[in-house]
Design a protein around this motif. Structure first.
Motif, PDB file in Angstrom:
ATOM      1  N   UNK A 139       6.595   5.742  -4.606  1.00 13.91           N
ATOM      2  CA  UNK A 139       7.072   4.609  -5.399  1.00 13.91           C
ATOM      3  C   UNK A 139       6.650   3.313  -4.714  1.00 13.91           C
ATOM      4  N   UNK A 140       6.344   2.305  -5.529  1.00  2.00           N
ATOM      5  CA  UNK A 140       6.007   0.977  -5.007  1.00  2.00           C
ATOM      6  C   UNK A 140       7.032  -0.009  -5.559  1.00  2.00           C
ATOM      7  N   UNK A 141       7.624  -0.809  -4.668  1.00  2.00           N
ATOM      8  CA  UNK A 141       8.646  -1.762  -5.097  1.00  2.00           C
ATOM      9  C   UNK A 141       8.219  -3.182  -4.764  1.00  2.00           C
TER      10      UNK A 141
ATOM     11  N   UNK B  72      11.220   5.230 -17.596  1.00  4.02           N
ATOM     12  CA  UNK B  72      11.413   6.176 -16.492  1.00  4.02           C
ATOM     13  C   UNK B  72      10.463   5.926 -15.325  1.00  4.02           C
ATOM     14  N   UNK B  73       9.249   5.492 -15.621  1.00  7.16           N
ATOM     15  CA  UNK B  73       8.246   5.281 -14.576  1.00  7.16           C
ATOM     16  C   UNK B  73       8.331   3.866 -14.009  1.00  7.16           C
TER      17      UNK B  73
ATOM     18  N   UNK C  52      10.855  -4.846  -9.320  1.00  4.96           N
ATOM     19  CA  UNK C  52      10.037  -3.920 -10.096  1.00  4.96           C
ATOM     20  C   UNK C  52       9.750  -2.719  -9.206  1.00  4.96           C
ATOM     21  N   UNK C  53      10.058  -1.512  -9.699  1.00 10.29           N
ATOM     22  CA  UNK C  53       9.712  -0.295  -8.980  1.00 10.29           C
ATOM     23  C   UNK C  53       8.823   0.558  -9.878  1.00 10.29           C
ATOM     24  N   UNK C  54       7.645   0.886  -9.371  1.00  7.87           N
ATOM     25  CA  UNK C  54       6.721   1.780 -10.073  1.00  7.87           C
ATOM     26  C   UNK C  54       6.845   3.140  -9.415  1.00  7.87           C
ATOM     27  N   UNK C  55       7.305   4.139 -10.166  1.00  7.43           N
ATOM     28  CA  UNK C  55       7.536   5.473  -9.628  1.00  7.43           C
ATOM     29  C   UNK C  55       6.333   6.378  -9.843  1.00  7.43           C
TER      30      UNK C  55
ATOM     31  N   UNK D 260       0.863  -1.185   0.000  1.00  9.64           N
ATOM     32  CA  UNK D 260       0.000   0.000   0.000  1.00  9.64           C
ATOM     33  C   UNK D 260       0.898   1.234   0.000  1.00  9.64           C
ATOM     34  N   UNK D 261       0.648   2.146  -0.930  1.00  7.20           N
ATOM     35  CA  UNK D 261       1.410   3.395  -0.993  1.00  7.20           C
ATOM     36  C   UNK D 261       0.440   4.546  -1.263  1.00  7.20           C
TER      37      UNK D 261
END
Length: 102
Positions: free
Chosen positions: A27-29, A55-56, A69-72, A21-22
């Motif tokens: 960012x979610x990793x 980039x995202x 996986x990182x979602x920015x 949860x963010x």
């Protein structure tokens, strides 16, 4: 003549994805660890849509074992199911993006 063959060790998921949860804009990793290293055909999805490194969306691996996986800068519409797949191995987790209360 005697030929010795070493059977390929079947890959297993040592540590699967965990739901996260963010808040909007964070960012979610997600991390998945495989053994042995060297898995091919590694793919990431968000709600059935394939993800690609940009980039995202940052996709990386360390030592061929730890896949990240990182979602920015996430937005509310990014909430959904994140899926990691390496061959026949699959791990999934939920991403919940929360709005900021005013």
């Amino acid at each position: 003549l005697l030929l010795l063959c070493r059977a390929e060790e079947a890959a297993v998921i040592v540590s699967g994805l965990r739901s996260t949860d963010v808040f909007v804009g964070e960012s979610a990793t997600f991390t998945c660890e495989l053994s042995p290293p060297g898995a091919r055909n590694v793919q990431w999805w968000l709600d059935g849509t394939p993800l690609h490194n940009n980039l995202v969306t940052e996709i990386s691996q360390q030592d061929g074992r730890i896949h990240t996986l990182t979602l920015n800068d996430v937005a509310c519409h990014d909430s959904g199911t994140v899926t990691f797949r390496a061959g026949s191995l699959i791990s999934s987790a939920k991403l919940l993006v929360k709005g900021i209360a005013l």
